[in-house]
Scaffold this active site. Structure first.
Site, PDB file in Angstrom:
ATOM      1  N   ASP A 178       0.821  -1.201   0.000  1.00 48.47           N
ATOM      2  CA  ASP A 178       0.000   0.000   0.000  1.00 48.47           C
ATOM      3  C   ASP A 178       0.862   1.260   0.000  1.00 48.47           C
ATOM      4  O   ASP A 178       1.742   1.427   0.833  1.00 48.47           O
ATOM      5  CB  ASP A 178      -0.904  -0.003   1.235  1.00 48.47           C
ATOM      6  CG  ASP A 178      -1.895   1.135   1.210  1.00 48.47           C
ATOM      7  OD1 ASP A 178      -1.575   2.192   1.777  1.00 48.47           O
ATOM      8  OD2 ASP A 178      -2.975   0.980   0.610  1.00 48.47           O
ATOM      9  N   ARG A 179       0.595   2.142  -0.951  1.00 44.76           N
ATOM     10  CA  ARG A 179       1.397   3.354  -1.109  1.00 44.76           C
ATOM     11  C   ARG A 179       1.154   4.349   0.015  1.00 44.76           C
ATOM     12  O   ARG A 179       2.091   4.954   0.542  1.00 44.76           O
ATOM     13  CB  ARG A 179       1.095   4.025  -2.461  1.00 44.76           C
ATOM     14  CG  ARG A 179       1.700   3.340  -3.681  1.00 44.76           C
ATOM     15  CD  ARG A 179       1.171   1.956  -3.952  1.00 44.76           C
ATOM     16  NE  ARG A 179      -0.289   1.969  -4.176  1.00 44.76           N
ATOM     17  CZ  ARG A 179      -1.059   0.883  -4.082  1.00 44.76           C
ATOM     18  NH1 ARG A 179      -0.550  -0.286  -3.738  1.00 44.76           N
ATOM     19  NH2 ARG A 179      -2.363   0.971  -4.305  1.00 44.76           N
ATOM     20  N   THR A 180      -0.096   4.514   0.414  1.00 40.31           N
ATOM     21  CA  THR A 180      -0.397   5.457   1.495  1.00 40.31           C
ATOM     22  C   THR A 180       0.215   5.000   2.806  1.00 40.31           C
ATOM     23  O   THR A 180       0.767   5.813   3.567  1.00 40.31           O
ATOM     24  CB  THR A 180      -1.927   5.622   1.632  1.00 40.31           C
ATOM     25  OG1 THR A 180      -2.427   6.259   0.459  1.00 40.31           O
ATOM     26  CG2 THR A 180      -2.273   6.473   2.843  1.00 40.31           C
ATOM     27  N   THR A 194      -6.164  10.407  -1.874  1.00 34.41           N
ATOM     28  CA  THR A 194      -5.813   9.689  -0.655  1.00 34.41           C
ATOM     29  C   THR A 194      -5.007  10.575   0.287  1.00 34.41           C
ATOM     30  O   THR A 194      -4.459  11.603  -0.104  1.00 34.41           O
ATOM     31  CB  THR A 194      -4.963   8.446  -0.968  1.00 34.41           C
ATOM     32  OG1 THR A 194      -3.677   8.876  -1.470  1.00 34.41           O
ATOM     33  CG2 THR A 194      -5.634   7.547  -1.996  1.00 34.41           C
ATOM     34  N   CYS A 203      -2.266   5.333 -10.872  1.00 36.68           N
ATOM     35  CA  CYS A 203      -2.421   5.492  -9.425  1.00 36.68           C
ATOM     36  C   CYS A 203      -1.719   6.786  -9.042  1.00 36.68           C
ATOM     37  O   CYS A 203      -0.502   6.916  -9.236  1.00 36.68           O
ATOM     38  CB  CYS A 203      -1.797   4.314  -8.675  1.00 36.68           C
ATOM     39  SG  CYS A 203      -1.726   4.540  -6.878  1.00 36.68           S
ATOM     40  N   ASN A 204      -2.473   7.748  -8.525  1.00 36.93           N
ATOM     41  CA  ASN A 204      -1.884   9.030  -8.153  1.00 36.93           C
ATOM     42  C   ASN A 204      -0.846   8.893  -7.046  1.00 36.93           C
ATOM     43  O   ASN A 204       0.259   9.427  -7.138  1.00 36.93           O
ATOM     44  CB  ASN A 204      -2.983   9.995  -7.696  1.00 36.93           C
ATOM     45  CG  ASN A 204      -3.717  10.651  -8.846  1.00 36.93           C
ATOM     46  OD1 ASN A 204      -3.352  11.715  -9.310  1.00 36.93           O
ATOM     47  ND2 ASN A 204      -4.780  10.004  -9.309  1.00 36.93           N
ATOM     48  N   THR A 205      -1.188   8.180  -5.976  1.00 38.79           N
ATOM     49  CA  THR A 205      -0.289   8.095  -4.815  1.00 38.79           C
ATOM     50  C   THR A 205       1.037   7.461  -5.193  1.00 38.79           C
ATOM     51  O   THR A 205       2.089   7.836  -4.662  1.00 38.79           O
ATOM     52  CB  THR A 205      -0.967   7.311  -3.681  1.00 38.79           C
ATOM     53  OG1 THR A 205      -2.289   7.804  -3.461  1.00 38.79           O
ATOM     54  CG2 THR A 205      -0.179   7.459  -2.388  1.00 38.79           C
ATOM     55  N   ALA A 206       1.022   6.516  -6.121  1.00 39.23           N
ATOM     56  CA  ALA A 206       2.256   5.864  -6.554  1.00 39.23           C
ATOM     57  C   ALA A 206       3.232   6.850  -7.180  1.00 39.23           C
ATOM     58  O   ALA A 206       4.440   6.582  -7.245  1.00 39.23           O
ATOM     59  CB  ALA A 206       1.942   4.741  -7.538  1.00 39.23           C
ATOM     60  N   CYS A 240      -7.594  10.384  -7.195  1.00 40.35           N
ATOM     61  CA  CYS A 240      -7.465   8.973  -6.838  1.00 40.35           C
ATOM     62  C   CYS A 240      -8.217   8.221  -7.914  1.00 40.35           C
ATOM     63  O   CYS A 240      -9.369   8.559  -8.225  1.00 40.35           O
ATOM     64  CB  CYS A 240      -8.055   8.689  -5.461  1.00 40.35           C
ATOM     65  SG  CYS A 240      -8.144   6.917  -5.071  1.00 40.35           S
ATOM     66  N   LYS A 285     -12.800   0.250  -3.415  1.00 41.97           N
ATOM     67  CA  LYS A 285     -11.816  -0.840  -3.456  1.00 41.97           C
ATOM     68  C   LYS A 285     -12.438  -2.179  -3.053  1.00 41.97           C
ATOM     69  O   LYS A 285     -12.040  -3.235  -3.552  1.00 41.97           O
ATOM     70  CB  LYS A 285     -10.620  -0.510  -2.553  1.00 41.97           C
ATOM     71  CG  LYS A 285      -9.662   0.504  -3.156  1.00 41.97           C
ATOM     72  CD  LYS A 285      -8.451   0.713  -2.263  1.00 41.97           C
ATOM     73  CE  LYS A 285      -7.437   1.659  -2.889  1.00 41.97           C
ATOM     74  NZ  LYS A 285      -6.776   1.084  -4.084  1.00 41.97           N
TER      75      LYS A 285
END
Length: 262
Positions: A62-64, A139, A97-100, A210, A179
């Protein structure tokens, strides 16, 4: 950074580059991204579409959690996926994926291919619209990494976020529901509430930052303008893959190629 030998070969005019998709973050967003690429491609027949290789690995940590809580780094798994895509013939890489994108510098250092920046592409579209204040729905990891803050500042834009309470009660819950694939109508209501509050607070435009959120944007998009970061990434990938680069032009780095396809 120079492209790999695969990307410097001479190609016939009109022959598209191969798109590589580093996916699985999450799986529904990856499926929707490929659909967006197909819809954005100006093809009149099957052979006019972009050859695409998808590596969808939901096992990526998980990136977050990695950003906020020091959880396992997703970088080794993402680098492994990028190298698989490169081996399979990909020349242009995208991560839906934005957070990535907090880990994009490390990914760019891991391969000689061109990566398309979802955050930059999204804010370029916002800047061209004439908006000044951008409400970001994403996120906690994307927010903590200040991905949109830095990119917006370079474009003369001001970023706004939901309150901490709204982030937790509305956006985080909505993302979790998408999700899990359940109660999507509730997720849509949650996103609409957060969007309405940002709009009333002065945001000229909202960004779905996201890739799960566009699945439940229906009501929010009726309240105000919402830019879908996944659609922006898809359009940029199509432009990149259909841009013909031959001979001496082929040694351009990521930033130069990105400028050429805008």
């Amino acid at each position: 950074m120079n492209p790999s030998p695969a990307s410097v070969r001479l190609r016939a005019p009109g022959e598209p580059r191969v798109l590589g998709v580093l996916g699985g973050m999450g799986p529904l967003a990856t499926a929707r991204f490929y659909d967006a690429v197909v819809r954005a491609t100006p093809a009149g027949h099957d052979q006019g579409h972009i050859p695409t290789v998808i590596w969808s690995d939901p096992r990526i940590p998980d990136r977050t959690a990695a950003i906020l809580a020091g959880g396992p780094s997703p970088v080794p798994a993402m680098v492994d996926g990028a190298r698989k895509l490169e081996t399979a013939g990909a020349e242009i890489l995208a991560i839906p994926c934005n957070t990535a994108h907090a880990f994009l510098p490390e990914l760019r250092a891991s391969t000689r291919l061109v990566w398309i920046d979802m955050v930059g592409e999204t804010l370029d579209l916002v800047a061209r619209s004439g908006a000044e204040r951008v409400g970001v729905l994403g996120t906690r990891g994307t927010r903590a990494a200040a991905l949109y803050d830095a990119a917006a500042s370079r474009r003369g834009l001001r970023v706004m976020y939901p309150s901490d309470c709204d982030q937790s009660r509305l956006i985080d819950e909505a993302i979790g529901l998408v999700k899990s694939g359940r109660r999507l109508s509730l997720a849509e209501d949650r996103v609409a509430s957060a969007a309405s509050r940002l709009h009333r607070g002065g945001a000229d435009v909202l960004v779905a930052a996201c890739t799960e959120l566009p699945l439940v944007l229906g009501t929010a998009s009726l309240l105000t303008t919402v830019v879908d970061s996944l659609e922006c990434l898809a359009s940029a990938c199509v432009r990149a893959c259909l841009t013909y680069v031959a001979g001496g032009e082929s040694d351009r780095d990521d930033e130069e190629v990105a400028s050429a396809i805008l």
